[in-house]
Write a protein that holds these residues in place. Structure first.
Motif, short mmCIF file in Angstrom:
data_model
loop_
_atom_site.label_atom_id
_atom_site.label_comp_id
_atom_site.label_asym_id
_atom_site.label_seq_id
_atom_site.Cartn_x
_atom_site.Cartn_y
_atom_site.Cartn_z
N SER A 137 -5.37 -0.39 -5.32
CA SER A 137 -4.82 0.34 -6.45
C SER A 137 -5.13 1.83 -6.38
O SER A 137 -4.27 2.67 -6.68
N PHE A 138 -6.34 2.19 -5.97
CA PHE A 138 -6.80 3.58 -6.09
C PHE A 138 -6.41 4.46 -4.91
O PHE A 138 -6.58 5.68 -4.96
N LEU A 139 -5.91 3.86 -3.83
CA LEU A 139 -5.46 4.66 -2.68
C LEU A 139 -4.00 5.08 -2.88
O LEU A 139 -3.23 4.38 -3.55
N PRO A 140 -3.60 6.18 -2.29
CA PRO A 140 -2.29 6.76 -2.62
C PRO A 140 -1.10 6.04 -1.99
O PRO A 140 0.02 6.18 -2.48
N GLY A 141 -1.27 5.32 -0.91
CA GLY A 141 -0.13 4.72 -0.22
C GLY A 141 0.57 3.66 -1.05
O GLY A 141 -0.06 2.91 -1.80
N LYS A 142 1.88 3.57 -0.87
CA LYS A 142 2.65 2.51 -1.53
C LYS A 142 2.34 1.15 -0.91
O LYS A 142 2.43 0.11 -1.56
N CYS A 143 1.99 1.15 0.38
CA CYS A 143 1.64 -0.08 1.09
C CYS A 143 0.25 0.09 1.68
O CYS A 143 -0.06 1.13 2.28
N VAL A 144 -0.61 -0.93 1.51
CA VAL A 144 -2.00 -0.84 1.96
C VAL A 144 -2.36 -2.13 2.70
O VAL A 144 -2.05 -3.23 2.25
N ASP A 145 -3.03 -1.96 3.85
CA ASP A 145 -3.55 -3.09 4.63
C ASP A 145 -5.06 -2.95 4.75
O ASP A 145 -5.55 -1.92 5.20
N HIS A 146 -5.78 -3.99 4.37
CA HIS A 146 -7.23 -4.04 4.59
C HIS A 146 -7.50 -5.20 5.54
O HIS A 146 -7.36 -6.37 5.18
N MET A 147 -7.87 -4.88 6.79
CA MET A 147 -8.01 -5.88 7.83
C MET A 147 -9.46 -5.95 8.34
O MET A 147 -10.25 -5.04 8.13
N HIS A 148 -9.75 -7.04 9.06
CA HIS A 148 -11.06 -7.25 9.66
C HIS A 148 -10.92 -7.49 11.16
O HIS A 148 -11.30 -8.55 11.67
N LEU A 199 -4.42 11.86 4.75
CA LEU A 199 -5.25 10.81 5.34
C LEU A 199 -4.56 9.46 5.16
O LEU A 199 -3.93 9.21 4.13
N GLN A 200 -4.70 8.58 6.17
CA GLN A 200 -4.05 7.27 6.10
C GLN A 200 -4.97 6.10 6.40
O GLN A 200 -4.53 4.95 6.40
N SER A 201 -6.25 6.38 6.67
CA SER A 201 -7.15 5.27 7.00
C SER A 201 -8.60 5.65 6.76
O SER A 201 -8.97 6.83 6.86
N ALA A 213 0.43 3.53 4.05
CA ALA A 213 1.63 4.33 4.30
C ALA A 213 2.58 4.10 3.13
O ALA A 213 2.30 3.29 2.24
N ASP A 214 3.70 4.80 3.15
CA ASP A 214 4.61 4.70 2.01
C ASP A 214 5.77 3.74 2.24
O ASP A 214 6.64 3.60 1.39
N ASP A 215 5.83 3.09 3.41
CA ASP A 215 6.79 2.00 3.58
C ASP A 215 6.13 0.92 4.43
O ASP A 215 5.16 1.17 5.16
N ASP A 216 6.63 -0.30 4.32
CA ASP A 216 5.93 -1.45 4.89
C ASP A 216 5.90 -1.45 6.42
O ASP A 216 4.88 -1.76 7.02
N LYS A 217 6.99 -1.08 7.06
CA LYS A 217 6.98 -1.07 8.52
C LYS A 217 6.02 -0.01 9.06
O LYS A 217 5.27 -0.27 10.01
N SER A 218 6.02 1.17 8.45
CA SER A 218 5.10 2.23 8.89
C SER A 218 3.66 1.81 8.69
O SER A 218 2.79 2.09 9.53
N CYS A 219 3.40 1.12 7.59
CA CYS A 219 2.03 0.66 7.32
C CYS A 219 1.60 -0.36 8.37
O CYS A 219 0.50 -0.28 8.93
N TYR A 220 2.48 -1.32 8.66
CA TYR A 220 2.19 -2.34 9.67
C TYR A 220 1.92 -1.69 11.02
O TYR A 220 0.93 -1.99 11.70
N THR A 221 2.80 -0.78 11.42
CA THR A 221 2.66 -0.13 12.73
C THR A 221 1.39 0.70 12.81
O THR A 221 0.68 0.67 13.83
N TYR A 222 1.09 1.44 11.74
CA TYR A 222 -0.11 2.27 11.76
C TYR A 222 -1.38 1.41 11.82
O TYR A 222 -2.35 1.76 12.50
#
Length: 731
Positions: A137-148, A199-201, A213-222
């Motif tokens: 919620s608190f990060l600016p991107g429209k799409c967010v991935d938190h991975m391990h 910043l993106q990560s 990122a601000d779209d889902d494909k860009s978020c996935y790729t990044y």
């Protein structure tokens, strides 16, 4: 399209274009990320999208955070696995948190916020949201991935993590030191993002990373870009240090060859299962691939194992640390291994109790089971334990991830673990305890492995299916292995879990396996029981439904070899199973059940089935003798069916026709087999008091009762399921 070496790029533009619903695109992105275990572990990580929705009350457009809910797995998540919350309300909770935190109640405030999330629910979505919700919620991107990802956690778990982040990512990724997942961490990330536009990560110390990122494909790729860079850096340094040959300080011990490994594991596993199951029973999974053997055989494994895991997702499954046993597979025997395991278990339990005592809070839950869930043995590999096969496999997977993290961290720096207090506060978090308390009660036969001999058809097959519904692992055994495997496949399909095959290895088997065995051959029985040990760590109950019927000829005689065969299967076979299994039961030291199949014919003398009837009378007494021999550890009982025609392998079409002719029941040769079976079954039913045909399902219910604890004080008895055959009444 970009190419990757250390992750799989799976995005399909054509498929994504068919997903008009943005929530379905979130599900698609999540499934792609979750399908690669190098990106995130089972049940780990979460994804989100901030979407514009129409408020169901006002009709006005509002921003809604869709985020993977509590529990579940990204690989298999569907729309219903995602929570939806008003973004504006989530941001508004910051004021409530600040008011509590300013009063010095930061820890309580964290827990309070979780209780506030339901008030921000959008459109009555019942899915409970994750404790990681503030991060999204608190990060600016429209799409967010938190991975391990293993590669990223290896950087996160390095002593000089912050410097390494700068070296690998050149300032593109920020760093935040370890904080427990929740509101405070979300606020810290928000401040970092505000201070660094573009910043993106962010690398999360000893935890993982988050990207947006601000779209889902860009978020996935990044997200994939970040993992690829970390992995490439690690592999370059790893190779420069000597690669596999030098990993973990190089090899100290050699791996036993596969036959030796299997024989040693089969011999030690039931005993070990008994030792770790003193409070609650566990099911085991072996991992003995090259990667885990390289680790357990190494010089550095004692130091690294003692440090334990770093990522919170890991040690929730694997406990604070594994049990490592310093056994020389070339210079020491099985007795030495058993002695070292016993001493190691005592030491482990004492260490765990000391850890709990040193770190507990006034309101901490009671100490949990102090036995290890991961055991590391040089030359053999890793044994992981869980409440069922699925959990033990996930435990093995998580510790395998931990080993990969250690490998990477040691290649680029020095591996460090979470401080014990931080680890304890995660393991014994009250919110985690509340989640455990909300879980459904375990099924009646949960944590147990049951062997059904004769599971390829008829009563045995029906019984295997019946017991599987009660939560047990089922070992289907039959003279015809392919028939046993077919039953196991049916069970696995019904449970929605992959079909199992026997043998060692992390992907070795599921909740049911099929094995072949000849119960007239002691060596064949022992080989089968050893396979069960390798698959599940041991077993709890055995049901023998296998049997043969050889009718007398027209003169009333039966060939000598068929007489011997009948007694060999119906009596000696059951004895050999009980006698050989008794050795394993005594090794385990856990209570078990043995149920043999006799017959109503054991008490009713009649013409035409001399060998069968007398063998079943002997089986009746065998039940009583074995009950004495195996007491008090094992209860032994029998089930005595009346004639079961439908679904029985003992009644092929020719025998059904022969019986119809014998009893002068009208039929025609052209009649369907099902019709003939029904006629014969009803004939037998009409001779009983209930006038109902006896079915395999009726018998399966009796076996279930006897292996459950519903008749826990019953042993040496025969449970008759014959519809009320008054000729068989005791007299």
């Amino acid at each position: 399209m970009k190419t990757y070496t250390h992750v799989d790029y799976l995005w399909d533009d054509a498929h994504a274009a068919t997903l008009a619903d943005p929530v379905e695109r979130l599900v698609y992105r999540s499934n792609l990320l979750g399908s690669d275990r190098r990106i995130t572990n089972t049940g780990g990580g979460n994804t989100s999208s901030k979407l514009t929705e129409r408020d169901p009350l006002t009709g006005e457009p509002v921003e809604v955070l869709w985020v993977k809910g509590s529990g579940g797995d990204l690989r298999t998540s569907k729309r219903e696995n995602f929570a939806s919350l008003y973004q504006e309300k989530l941001l508004g909770l910051q004021h409530s948190y600040a008011a509590r935190a300013d009063k010095g109640l930061k820890s309580q405030a964290e827990d309070d916020m979780v209780g506030m999330y339901p008030h921000a629910t959008f459109n009555l979505n019942p899915r409970a949201t994750s404790i990681d919700t503030p991060l999204h919620s608190f990060l600016p991107g429209k799409c967010v991935d938190h991975m391990h990802p293993n590669a990223v956690i290896a950087v996160a778990a390095s002593a000089n993590c912050e410097a390494l982040v700068k070296e690998i990512f050149g300032g593109e990724m920020a760093y935040v030191p370890w904080m427990r997942p929740g509101f405070e961490l979300g606020l810290a990330m928000q401040e970092i993002a505000r201070a660094r536009p573009g910043l993106q990560s962010i690398m999360m110390g000893q935890h993982g990373f988050i990207s947006w990122a601000d779209d889902d494909k860009s978020c996935y790729t990044y997200t994939l870009d970040c993992i690829e860079r970390a992995a490439a850096y690690i592999e370059e340094k790893y190779a420069a240090k000597g690669g596999d040959a030098a990993a973990f300080g190089g090899a100290r011990y050699r791996t036993l060859d596969e036959p030796q490994r299997r024989a040693t594991l089969a011999a030690i596993l039931p005993w070990l299962r008994g030792q770790v199951s003193q409070q609650r029973r566990f099911v085991g999974t072996i991992q003995d691939d090259a990667a885990i053997l390289r680790f357990v055989n190494s010089h550095d494994v004692p130091r690294l194992a003692e440090l334990g895991t770093s990522c919170p997702d890991h040690f929730l499954r694997t406990k604070i640390k594994p049990l490592y046993v310093d056994w020389d597979p070339q210079g020491e025997d099985l007795a030495a291994l058993k002695a070292k395991l016993a001493a190691g278990l005592d030491r482990y339990r004492a260490d765990y109790a000391a850890y709990y005592a040193a770190c507990r809070r006034p309101n901490s839950p009671a100490m949990r089971d102090p036995n290890p869930t991961v055991v590391l043995i040089p030359g053999l590999g890793m044994i992981a334990w869980g409440k069922d096969k699925s959990e033990s496999r996930v435990t093995a997977e998580f510790y395998n991830c931990a080993v990969e993290v250690m490998r990477g961290a040691e290649a680029i720096d020095r591996y460090i673990a979470l401080p014990q207090q931080e680890a304890f506060d995660i393991e014994y978090w009250l919110l985690e305890e509340a989640k455990l308390q909300r879980m459904p009660a375990e099924k009646e036969l949960a944590r147990q492995t049951l062997i059904v001999v004769g599971a390829g058809s008829g009563i045995g097959k029906e019984t295997a299916h019946r017991l599987s519904r009660e939560g047990a692992n089922i070992v289907c055994v039959d003279m015809k292995r392919e028939a046993a495997e077919a039953t196991a496949a049916e069970i696995s399909k019904k449970l929605g879990i992959g079909i199992g095959v026997a043998g060692s290895g992390i992907s070795g088997c599921g909740p049911a396996i099929g094995l072949g065995a000849d119960i007239t051959d002691r060596a064949s029985i022992r080989a089968m029981l050893d396979e069960v040990a390798l698959a599940y760590g041991g077993f709890d109950s055995i049901i023998v439904t296998a049997g043969v019927f050889w009718p007398s000829d027209t003169s009333g005689r039966i060939p000598d070899d068929k007489w011997a065969l009948t007694f060999g299967v119906n009596v000696t076979g059951s004895y050999l199973v009980g006698d050989e299994a008794g050795k394993t039961w005594r090794e385990q030291g856990l209570k078990g059940q043995l149920v043999l199949t006799t017959s109503a014919n054991a008490a009713v003398a009649k013409k035409g089935s001399l060998a069968y009837d007398t063998s079943k009378a002997a089986a009746n007494h065998l039940v009583r003798e074995l009950a004495i021999e195996l007491a008090p550890l094992v209860r032994v009982n029998g089930v005595a069916p009346a004639t079961v025609v439908k679904g029985s392998a003992m009644f092929p079409r020719d025998r059904v026709i022969g019986s119809l002719a014998k009893y002068q029941i009208p039929y025609t040769e052209e009649e369907a087999t099902e019709s003939l079976v029904q006629k014969l079954a009803q004939f037998y039913a009409d001779r009983t008091l209930t006038k109902s045909p006896i079915t395999p399902a009726d018998q399966a219910e009796a076996y279930f009762l006897l292996v459950s604890q519903r008749l826990s004080k019953t042993t040496g008895q025969i449970l008759t399921v014959d519809g009320g055959l008054h000729e068989a009444f005791l007299r």
